[in-house]
Scaffold this active site. Structure first.
Site, mmCIF file in Angstrom:
data_model
loop_
_atom_site.group_PDB
_atom_site.id
_atom_site.type_symbol
_atom_site.label_atom_id
_atom_site.label_comp_id
_atom_site.label_asym_id
_atom_site.label_seq_id
_atom_site.Cartn_x
_atom_site.Cartn_y
_atom_site.Cartn_z
ATOM 1 N N VAL A 238 -3.956 2.484 0.372
ATOM 2 C CA VAL A 238 -4.512 1.957 -0.872
ATOM 3 C C VAL A 238 -3.395 1.224 -1.617
ATOM 4 C CG1 VAL A 238 -5.508 2.628 -3.107
ATOM 5 C CG2 VAL A 238 -6.229 3.789 -1.018
ATOM 6 N N THR B 272 0.808 -1.222 0.000
ATOM 7 C CA THR B 272 0.000 0.000 0.000
ATOM 8 C C THR B 272 0.843 1.274 0.000
ATOM 9 O OG1 THR B 272 -0.153 0.071 2.414
ATOM 10 C CG2 THR B 272 -1.855 -1.175 1.249
ATOM 11 N N ASP B 273 0.189 2.370 -0.364
ATOM 12 C CA ASP B 273 0.823 3.685 -0.300
ATOM 13 C C ASP B 273 0.512 4.311 1.059
ATOM 14 O OD1 ASP B 273 -1.814 4.609 -0.445
ATOM 15 O OD2 ASP B 273 -1.647 5.266 -2.529
ATOM 16 N N ALA B 274 0.861 5.553 1.228
ATOM 17 C CA ALA B 274 0.660 6.234 2.511
ATOM 18 C C ALA B 274 -0.811 6.330 2.906
ATOM 19 C CB ALA B 274 1.278 7.630 2.460
ATOM 20 N N GLY B 275 -1.711 6.239 1.929
ATOM 21 C CA GLY B 275 -3.143 6.309 2.207
ATOM 22 C C GLY B 275 -3.785 4.956 2.485
#
Length: 139
Positions: free
Chosen positions: A20, A15-18
């Site tokens: 997602v 995932t990314d920082a969000g």
């Protein structure tokens, strides 16, 4: 076998920082699913290289991101063969959630190439016949 299903769990590293799933991870999952679909047919990549000095390479990928996947979700990568040519094949790979909802669709074109020179080569038997036997026409 008309479609092969490969399970994936979304980990923090995906995932990314969000929270997602990062877009490039879908490509990695699709690669694993393609490899496992051939293995399920009894035709692993290594055998193609050992017996025929050939391998399959990605020529083109089109990705349509429909709904994001998130941390800890359980997904399935469904791989279907849509077309088999002399030296190429086209696949559709759908990323599905647990309710079979479509998250992402990948359209992948592969080409069989010789290891020496990396030139297109006819897909050898039994790969050619096995792949033709599982072709699912486009929906």
């Amino acid at each position: 076998m008309s479609a092969h299903r490969y399970p994936v769990r979304v980990y923090f590293e995906d995932t990314d920082a969000g929270g997602v799933v990062y877009h490039a991870n879908y490509l990695s999952w699709a690669e694993r699913a393609r490899t496992e679909s051939l293995r399920a047919m009894g035709l692993p990549h290594a055998l193609l290289t050992e017996r025929h000095n050939m391998f399959l390479v990605v020529r083109r990928v089109e990705v349509e991101y429909l709904r994001p996947a998130r941390l800890d979700e359980s997904l399935l990568i469904e791989t279907r063969v849509e077309r088999v040519g002399g030296a190429s094949l086209d696949l559709v790979q759908d990323v599905l959630d647990e309710g079979d909802g479509l998250r992402t669709r990948l359209k992948v074109s592969l080409v069989c190439v010789s290891r020496d020179g990396l030139r297109a080569a006819r897909i050898p038997e039994p790969w050619s016949t096995a792949l033709r036997n599982v072709v699912t026409p486009p929906a």
